[in-house]
Enzyme design. Structure first.
Site, mmCIF file in Angstrom:
data_model
loop_
_atom_site.group_PDB
_atom_site.id
_atom_site.type_symbol
_atom_site.label_atom_id
_atom_site.label_comp_id
_atom_site.label_asym_id
_atom_site.label_seq_id
_atom_site.Cartn_x
_atom_site.Cartn_y
_atom_site.Cartn_z
ATOM 1 N N THR A 60 0.852 -1.193 0.000
ATOM 2 C CA THR A 60 0.000 0.000 0.000
ATOM 3 C C THR A 60 0.891 1.248 0.000
ATOM 4 O OG1 THR A 60 -0.001 0.146 2.403
ATOM 5 C CG2 THR A 60 -1.754 -1.195 1.392
ATOM 6 N N TYR A 85 20.134 -6.555 -2.093
ATOM 7 C CA TYR A 85 19.102 -6.359 -3.118
ATOM 8 C C TYR A 85 19.027 -4.912 -3.605
ATOM 9 C CZ TYR A 85 16.171 -5.904 1.180
ATOM 10 O OH TYR A 85 15.660 -5.590 2.406
ATOM 11 N N LYS A 139 17.042 1.012 -0.256
ATOM 12 C CA LYS A 139 18.463 0.722 -0.032
ATOM 13 C C LYS A 139 19.294 1.162 -1.236
ATOM 14 C CE LYS A 139 18.237 -1.565 4.029
ATOM 15 N NZ LYS A 139 18.805 -1.073 5.282
HETATM 16 P P1 NAP Z 1 16.056 -5.034 13.670
HETATM 17 O O1 NAP Z 1 16.582 -5.570 14.951
HETATM 18 O O2 NAP Z 1 14.588 -5.119 13.403
HETATM 19 O O3 NAP Z 1 16.563 -3.524 13.538
HETATM 20 C C1 NAP Z 1 15.821 -2.478 13.051
HETATM 21 C C2 NAP Z 1 15.979 -1.324 14.020
HETATM 22 O O4 NAP Z 1 15.423 -0.142 13.428
HETATM 23 C C3 NAP Z 1 15.258 -1.533 15.349
HETATM 24 O O5 NAP Z 1 16.158 -1.277 16.415
HETATM 25 C C4 NAP Z 1 14.139 -0.519 15.338
HETATM 26 O O6 NAP Z 1 13.917 -0.008 16.666
HETATM 27 C C5 NAP Z 1 14.695 0.553 14.425
HETATM 28 N N1 NAP Z 1 13.652 1.340 13.770
HETATM 29 C C6 NAP Z 1 12.592 0.857 13.045
HETATM 30 N N2 NAP Z 1 11.824 1.875 12.633
HETATM 31 C C7 NAP Z 1 12.400 3.027 13.099
HETATM 32 C C8 NAP Z 1 12.088 4.421 13.002
HETATM 33 N N3 NAP Z 1 11.016 4.828 12.329
HETATM 34 N N4 NAP Z 1 12.899 5.308 13.625
HETATM 35 C C9 NAP Z 1 14.004 4.883 14.309
HETATM 36 N N5 NAP Z 1 14.356 3.594 14.422
HETATM 37 C C10 NAP Z 1 13.562 2.674 13.827
HETATM 38 O O7 NAP Z 1 16.739 -5.748 12.420
HETATM 39 P P2 NAP Z 1 18.279 -5.977 12.033
HETATM 40 O O8 NAP Z 1 18.333 -7.278 11.334
HETATM 41 O O9 NAP Z 1 19.168 -5.746 13.209
HETATM 42 O O10 NAP Z 1 18.512 -4.844 10.919
HETATM 43 C C11 NAP Z 1 19.506 -3.849 11.044
HETATM 44 C C12 NAP Z 1 19.904 -3.330 9.668
HETATM 45 O O11 NAP Z 1 20.477 -4.370 8.880
HETATM 46 C C13 NAP Z 1 18.745 -2.775 8.842
HETATM 47 O O12 NAP Z 1 19.172 -1.624 8.133
HETATM 48 C C14 NAP Z 1 18.454 -3.898 7.864
HETATM 49 O O13 NAP Z 1 17.826 -3.452 6.675
HETATM 50 C C15 NAP Z 1 19.861 -4.383 7.597
HETATM 51 N N6 NAP Z 1 19.910 -5.737 7.033
HETATM 52 C C16 NAP Z 1 19.557 -6.800 7.801
HETATM 53 C C17 NAP Z 1 19.612 -8.070 7.249
HETATM 54 C C18 NAP Z 1 19.214 -9.286 8.053
HETATM 55 O O14 NAP Z 1 19.086 -10.360 7.483
HETATM 56 N N7 NAP Z 1 19.016 -9.177 9.365
HETATM 57 C C19 NAP Z 1 20.020 -8.246 5.913
HETATM 58 C C20 NAP Z 1 20.385 -7.133 5.162
HETATM 59 C C21 NAP Z 1 20.324 -5.879 5.737
HETATM 60 P P3 NAP Z 1 12.472 0.469 17.209
HETATM 61 O O15 NAP Z 1 11.517 -0.647 16.970
HETATM 62 O O16 NAP Z 1 12.751 0.764 18.638
HETATM 63 O O17 NAP Z 1 12.131 1.722 16.435
#
Ligand code: NAP
Length: 275
Positions: A108, A149, A164
């Site tokens: 959406t 990606y 990204k």
């Molecule tokens: P995660 O624990 O869900 O981390 C996402 C973080 O972003 C959370 O701490 C969340 O905290 C915060 N967040 C979400 N919305 C927000 C907002 N509007 N304002 C401020 N903070 C916000 O997931 P992760 O796997 O550690 O991901 C970390 C990074 O790695 C991300 O950029 C993700 O795209 C990248 N990444 C991860 C993977 C994977 O497989 N895990 C692969 C490729 C890239 P709150 O809920 O407290 O806001």
């Protein structure tokens, strides 16, 4: 948030968005081990409190700043809180993200705006707000957390892939523009990593985990600590001549995608070498 009068911290200071959970928290641990004090910013006070408790255990001073990175006024206030508490900012890690699996035709406008707003707008808002403090740092740098990606395709995550890819372009643009201020701007591109957040949003079934694992030449998911090591390197003086680049920490995922099954069929694993 504190209103104390600013004093200049001797230790370098890093702001990590989304620093309370998952990969962001692991980055905080790695930087704390390198002597940084930390500011962590995200929406949930519980996420921040849990992350901060762990980081304080590593000897860092930690400022928790409830912030929605989509909101420029909140981001400005977060930077002001850092100025008031530490009087300096040396490193910004744009790690916050939101994501969910959905076929493109079912995303959406609100879902699209949420993901692009956190990832792309948030990265820019934090970078521009941090600029005046970074500019005064003796060794400033920014690391943006992206995903493979951005240059492959993100079926099921078109919003995040588009955002990204925008962050990769922003990384390169800022690297060139802000080189004159000594601010290095790089990105780290993680492969699949199991965190509480992504287990709920992406790695939601064994079938998905299995399929994704097959696409990784090293044959496994990565760990948050493996991603954090690359960030730790990029912000350090060991990377002092690196700017505008992206380091993949993905077990070869983006290079091997699509080729892995072919390889398995053409050259079945011969097992351990014979004596
Ligand atoms: P995660 O624990 O869900 O981390 C996402 C973080 O972003 C959370 O701490 C969340 O905290 C915060 N967040 C979400 N919305 C927000 C907002 N509007 N304002 C401020 N903070 C916000 O997931 P992760 O796997 O550690 O991901 C970390 C990074 O790695 C991300 O950029 C993700 O795209 C990248 N990444 C991860 C993977 C994977 O497989 N895990 C692969 C490729 C890239 P709150 O809920 O407290 O806001």
């Amino acid at each position: 948030m504190t209103t104390a009068s600013p004093h200049h911290e001797a230790k370098p200071v890093a702001l990590i968005t989304g620093g309370g959970t998952g990969i962001g928290r692991a980055i905080g641990n790695a930087l704390a081990a390198d002597g940084y004090n930390l500011a962590i910013a995200s929406r949930s006070a519980e996420h921040l409190a849990a992350g901060a408790a762990e980081l304080r255990g590593r000897g860092a001073r930690v400022l928790e700043i409830p912030t929605d990175v989509r909101m420029p006024d909140q981001v400005d206030r977060a930077i002001e809180a850092i100025r008031a508490e530490f009087g300096r900012l040396d490193v910004l890690v744009n790690n916050a993200a939101g994501n969910f699996l959905a076929p493109a035709e079912r995303i959406t406008p609100n879902g699209w705006r949420a993901v692009v707003g956190i990832v792309l707008d948030g990265t820019f808002f934090c970078s521009r707000a941090a600029f005046p403090l970074l500019r005064r740092s003796p060794s400033p740098s920014i690391v943006n957390i992206v995903a493979a990606y951005a240059w492959m395709a993100g079926p099921g995550t078109a919003h995040s892939a588009a955002a990204k890819a925008g962050v990769v372009a922003l990384t390169r643009s800022l690297a060139v523009e802000w080189a004159r201020y000594g601010i290095r701007v790089n990105a780290v591109s993680p492969g699949p990593v199991r965190t509480d957040g992504t287990d709920q949003q992406l790695w939601v079934s064994d079938t998905i985990v299995e399929a994704v694992t097959k696409g990784v030449p090293l044959g496994r998911f990565g760990t948050p600590e493996e991603i954090a090591e690359a960030v730790r390197f990029l912000v350090s003086s060991r990377a002092s001549y690196i700017t505008g680049d992206v380091i993949s920490v993905d077990g070869g995922q983006w290079l091997g995608r699509g080729i892995m099954p072919l390889l398995e069929n053409a050259f079945p694993d011969p097992g351990p070498p014979k004596e």
